[in-house]
Design an enzyme around this catalytic site. Structure first.
Site, PDB file in Angstrom:
ATOM      1  N   LYS A 121      67.153  76.636  36.570  1.00 51.91           N
ATOM      2  CA  LYS A 121      68.284  77.764  36.215  1.00 51.91           C
ATOM      3  C   LYS A 121      68.783  77.987  34.737  1.00 51.91           C
ATOM      4  O   LYS A 121      68.836  79.055  34.426  1.00 51.91           O
ATOM      5  CB  LYS A 121      69.329  77.420  36.986  1.00 51.91           C
ATOM      6  CG  LYS A 121      69.446  77.314  38.539  1.00 51.91           C
ATOM      7  CD  LYS A 121      70.718  77.045  39.067  1.00 51.91           C
ATOM      8  CE  LYS A 121      71.270  75.392  38.751  1.00 51.91           C
ATOM      9  NZ  LYS A 121      70.264  74.633  39.741  1.00 51.91           N
ATOM     10  N   THR A 122      68.811  76.733  34.210  1.00 52.60           N
ATOM     11  CA  THR A 122      69.192  76.911  32.669  1.00 52.60           C
ATOM     12  C   THR A 122      67.999  77.514  31.936  1.00 52.60           C
ATOM     13  O   THR A 122      68.785  78.605  31.187  1.00 52.60           O
ATOM     14  CB  THR A 122      69.473  75.616  32.137  1.00 52.60           C
ATOM     15  OG1 THR A 122      70.306  74.748  32.843  1.00 52.60           O
ATOM     16  CG2 THR A 122      69.717  75.519  30.826  1.00 52.60           C
ATOM     17  N   GLU A 165      74.398  81.025  34.992  1.00 49.58           N
ATOM     18  CA  GLU A 165      73.824  80.086  35.856  1.00 49.58           C
ATOM     19  C   GLU A 165      74.607  79.683  36.901  1.00 49.58           C
ATOM     20  O   GLU A 165      75.923  79.305  36.831  1.00 49.58           O
ATOM     21  CB  GLU A 165      73.656  78.727  34.813  1.00 49.58           C
ATOM     22  CG  GLU A 165      72.817  77.696  35.690  1.00 49.58           C
ATOM     23  CD  GLU A 165      72.456  76.426  34.688  1.00 49.58           C
ATOM     24  OE1 GLU A 165      72.347  75.290  35.328  1.00 49.58           O
ATOM     25  OE2 GLU A 165      72.523  76.723  33.595  1.00 49.58           O
TER      26      GLU A 165
END
Length: 464
Positions: A121-122, A165
């Site tokens: 995600k990051t 995110e």
């Protein structure tokens, strides 16, 4: 009321303001003109960055830190009910707002891209933030890590795109109404909040169901959980589904990933045309993250060739295979990986970069619950390294569980043929690594806890 600030967030107080998710929201609110305050357990560069934006940051938690005129108290799921500032908020009848609700309110009126999935995600959110900024679209973004370029995890942009995110760990991603949702993978993790894969699928289905009518789901075509999710939501009439990956039927197909040291060259097939671009981090996993970002940007109407070129400007996120330095011919790299899938992806990436040299790993397990459920798989992943030092479990928000220690991982690693050693005192690691490492080796510090602090100390020992 300042433009773009919900009334409840005009004078917010953040408990745990230094956390990755919390600090991002606080920064955006401060940039929009809110009077931001909060507290954190310790001093940090994040606390200083918030003060530079005009926020008041207290160190330690005490009832007196909460101002009587605060319009809300913002919390994450990690804040315990007996926190003195939370208790004081109840006494003053100040509304308590969950971090996810605060973030959702910041996205209102903007074209939002929400990035979900157990791993990546990051990185994917960061790739989009950098690429859209490079194209002068000036997005707002909130990320769970600091970008290497801008050096921040969040900003308020003047454009109409918000990249966020989206955290599935506590179901908070269900609060968002994105125009584009990205699902990188669907796996059983976050064992304190999900008891089964069925619960995970139901949670992701709810998230996908929140995509605005006419919006797009960008979803992995190669990962089994993501494929099952696609099957479950394919019939949603208001949703366009775009798959990406190496599978022949993928809408955006990864044709080839060519390693170039600590970078990769990626070729995709999009609308029948080949497109090649550079990803400035190594490994197939990160190449797939870049392709997910590409597909999401195209879904918002951004020309693919422009976006591909801009993605090449991404230089990484702190703790995502971040090069900490080199000493005595040894490179020290830091990884946030703490789930077996993440560990395997980063170790394979480093294995590809360590041609003709050894890969040495310092691993710190994160959470007792995760170690109990996935310790065997963590140990098996460590077999990809030439040698590993394994620290005790980093508890974070959890209390110890009987019988759950890093020995679960070490035993599994040894059974898989790994060269692994237990180290119970973190202070012993720098000297131990310096004694093992030879010129040309790669050293990887890995885990979601404070193992990241060891990189500079290892470099100091190597230098001396």
């Amino acid at each position: 009321m300042a433009p773009g600030i919900p009334a409840a967030l005009e004078r917010p107080h953040f408990i745990g303001i230094g956390g990755a998710g919390m600090s991002g929201i606080a920064k955006i609110l401060a940039q929009r003109g809110a009077k931001v305050a909060g507290s954190d357990a310790r001093e940090s560069a994040t606390a200083e960055a918030l003060r530079a934006l005009g926020a008041t940051v207290h160190i330690g938690h005490a009832a007196g830190h909460l101002a009587d005129d605060a319009t809300s108290v913002v919390v994450s799921s990690a804040i315990r009910a007996d926190n003195p500032e939370l208790v004081r908020a109840a006494e003053l009848d100040i509304p308590v707002v969950h971090r996810s609700d605060a973030l959702a309110s910041l996205m209102e009126g903007l074209r939002a891209i929400a990035v979900a999935g157990t791993h990546g995600k990051t990185t994917t959110t960061s790739m989009l933030a950098v690429a859209l900024s490079e194209l002068a679209l000036d997005p707002s973004y909130a990320i769970g890590g600091d970008l290497e370029g801008p050096g921040t995890n969040a900003t308020h942009g003047q454009g109409d795109i918000f990249v966020a995110e989206a955290d599935e760990s506590d179901r908070s991603f269900q609060k968002y109404d994105p125009q584009v949702a990205i699902v990188l993978n669907v796996e059983l993790d976050h064992h304190a909040n999900y008891a089964s894969m069925d619960e995970i699928y139901e949670s992701f289905e709810t998230f996908v169901g929140k995509v605005v009518p006419g919006g797009t789901l960008v979803v992995a075509a190669d990962q089994p959980g993501a494929v099952e999710l696609t099957r479950r939501v394919r019939e949603l009439s208001s949703l366009t589904v775009v798959t990406y990956g190496e599978s022949e039927g993928a809408d955006v197909r990864v044709h080839k990933v060519t390693p170039r040291g600590l970078t990769s060259e990626v070729t995709v097939v999009l609308n029948g045309r080949y497109l090649t671009f550079t990803v400035s981090v190594p490994g197939r996993h990160y190449a797939h993250n870049a392709v997910a970002a590409l597909a999401a940007g195209v879904a918002l109407g951004i020309p693919a060739h422009n976006l591909a070129s801009a993605l090449g400007k991404y230089t990484g996120v702190k703790r995502r295979l971040q090069l900490k330095g080199e000493a005595a011919g040894v490179q020290v790299i830091d990884s946030y990986a703490h789930h077996p899938t993440e560990m395997t992806a980063d170790l394979e990436a480093m294995r590809g970069a360590a041609t003709g040299s050894r890969l040495l790993v310092v691993f710190q397990p994160h959470l007792f619950s995760r170690t109990q459920e996935l310790g065997t798989e963590m140990g098996q992943a460590l077999a990809l390294a030439d040698a590993s030092l394994v620290l005790d479990v980093y508890p974070a928000r959890e209390d110890p569980l009987p019988g759950v220690t890093s020995a679960l991982i070490i035993d599994a690693a040894k059974a898989a043929g790994a060269d692994v050693t237990a180290v119970h005192d973190k202070a012993e690691i720098p000297a131990a690594v310096a004694g093992m490492a030879k010129p040309g080796d790669l050293v990887l510090t890995m885990g979601a806890g404070d193992v990241t602090d060891l990189g500079p100390l290892i470099l100091d020992h190597l230098s001396s």
